[in-house]
Design a protein around this motif. Sequence first.
Motif, mmCIF file in Angstrom:
data_model
loop_
_atom_site.group_PDB
_atom_site.id
_atom_site.type_symbol
_atom_site.label_atom_id
_atom_site.label_comp_id
_atom_site.label_asym_id
_atom_site.label_seq_id
_atom_site.Cartn_x
_atom_site.Cartn_y
_atom_site.Cartn_z
ATOM 1 N N UNK A 15 0.825 -1.193 0.000
ATOM 2 C CA UNK A 15 0.000 0.000 0.000
ATOM 3 C C UNK A 15 0.870 1.258 0.000
ATOM 4 N N UNK A 16 2.021 1.200 0.703
ATOM 5 C CA UNK A 16 2.928 2.350 0.716
ATOM 6 C C UNK A 16 3.573 2.574 -0.646
ATOM 7 N N UNK A 17 3.823 1.503 -1.386
ATOM 8 C CA UNK A 17 4.352 1.662 -2.738
ATOM 9 C C UNK A 17 3.359 2.434 -3.608
ATOM 10 N N UNK A 18 2.078 2.138 -3.454
ATOM 11 C CA UNK A 18 1.044 2.847 -4.211
ATOM 12 C C UNK A 18 1.004 4.311 -3.798
ATOM 13 N N UNK A 19 1.053 4.566 -2.499
ATOM 14 C CA UNK A 19 1.057 5.941 -1.998
ATOM 15 C C UNK A 19 2.279 6.683 -2.526
ATOM 16 N N UNK A 38 -6.823 5.054 -10.941
ATOM 17 C CA UNK A 38 -7.409 3.787 -11.393
ATOM 18 C C UNK A 38 -8.294 3.186 -10.299
ATOM 19 N N UNK A 39 -9.304 2.481 -10.706
ATOM 20 C CA UNK A 39 -10.173 1.829 -9.728
ATOM 21 C C UNK A 39 -9.391 0.696 -9.056
ATOM 22 N N UNK A 40 -9.868 0.277 -7.897
ATOM 23 C CA UNK A 40 -9.229 -0.843 -7.199
ATOM 24 C C UNK A 40 -9.221 -2.067 -8.105
ATOM 25 N N UNK A 41 -10.292 -2.271 -8.822
ATOM 26 C CA UNK A 41 -10.385 -3.429 -9.732
ATOM 27 C C UNK A 41 -9.315 -3.361 -10.824
ATOM 28 N N UNK A 42 -9.075 -2.169 -11.372
ATOM 29 C CA UNK A 42 -8.039 -2.001 -12.404
ATOM 30 C C UNK A 42 -6.640 -2.265 -11.843
ATOM 31 N N UNK A 51 -7.519 -6.246 -3.290
ATOM 32 C CA UNK A 51 -8.223 -4.966 -3.437
ATOM 33 C C UNK A 51 -8.223 -4.128 -2.160
ATOM 34 N N UNK A 52 -8.193 -4.789 -1.005
ATOM 35 C CA UNK A 52 -8.154 -4.032 0.254
ATOM 36 C C UNK A 52 -6.861 -3.231 0.392
ATOM 37 N N UNK A 53 -5.792 -3.722 -0.226
ATOM 38 C CA UNK A 53 -4.515 -3.013 -0.202
ATOM 39 C C UNK A 53 -4.624 -1.711 -0.977
ATOM 40 N N UNK A 55 -7.407 -0.064 -1.552
ATOM 41 C CA UNK A 55 -8.300 0.808 -0.789
ATOM 42 C C UNK A 55 -7.582 1.438 0.397
ATOM 43 N N UNK A 56 -6.688 0.672 1.033
ATOM 44 C CA UNK A 56 -5.910 1.214 2.145
ATOM 45 C C UNK A 56 -5.006 2.347 1.651
ATOM 46 N N UNK A 57 -4.377 2.173 0.506
ATOM 47 C CA UNK A 57 -3.515 3.210 -0.062
ATOM 48 C C UNK A 57 -4.337 4.457 -0.383
ATOM 49 N N UNK A 58 -5.492 4.279 -0.979
ATOM 50 C CA UNK A 58 -6.339 5.419 -1.335
ATOM 51 C C UNK A 58 -6.844 6.142 -0.079
ATOM 52 N N UNK A 59 -7.146 5.386 0.975
ATOM 53 C CA UNK A 59 -7.549 6.020 2.241
ATOM 54 C C UNK A 59 -6.413 6.871 2.803
ATOM 55 N N UNK A 60 -5.186 6.372 2.690
ATOM 56 C CA UNK A 60 -4.027 7.132 3.163
ATOM 57 C C UNK A 60 -3.869 8.419 2.347
ATOM 58 N N UNK A 61 -4.049 8.339 1.049
ATOM 59 C CA UNK A 61 -3.976 9.536 0.200
ATOM 60 C C UNK A 61 -5.090 10.519 0.560
#
Length: 147
Positions: A15-19, A38-42, A51-53, A55-61
């Motif tokens: 998730x931190x890599x995404x952030x 991108x959507x979690x699905x994408x 997918x929860x990973x 969503x966790x990254x997006x919540x952090x953002x």
Amino acid sequence: MIEYRIDRRSGVATYLQIVQQTKQALRLGLLEPGDKLPTAREVVAATAINPNTVLKAYRELEREGLAEGRRGLGTFVRGTLGRGSAEGPLRAELVAWTDRARVEGLDKDDVTALFTSVVEERFEEHSTHGERSTHGERTERTKGDDT
């Protein structure tokens, strides 16, 4: 649209890599306020992560004020970072420097270590020893100096 690349051997939480990659794209001007992430699905389809990973990254953002979720529409960039440019002259100089480093036999880890050490050194000097000119000379500001 940003494409996330996950390095499972990096030791950095997914998730931190995404952030971090999102923040890098913001700093470089590759993402701007209003852009859709991108959507979690994408992301799951492209990276095979949970997918929860995502969503966790997006919540952090969102927590950092950089993104906002819009119900039924997706997650959108809300804030921005830095003043870098993905196409500016500094990037061109860095590309040339990196090419020279490769010709000299340095690999990716060597270049990363060298670059990181110089950045840390130069920014530490800047914050602790007064300002530096563009040529590296130290300049001290004095009380009442408005320039």
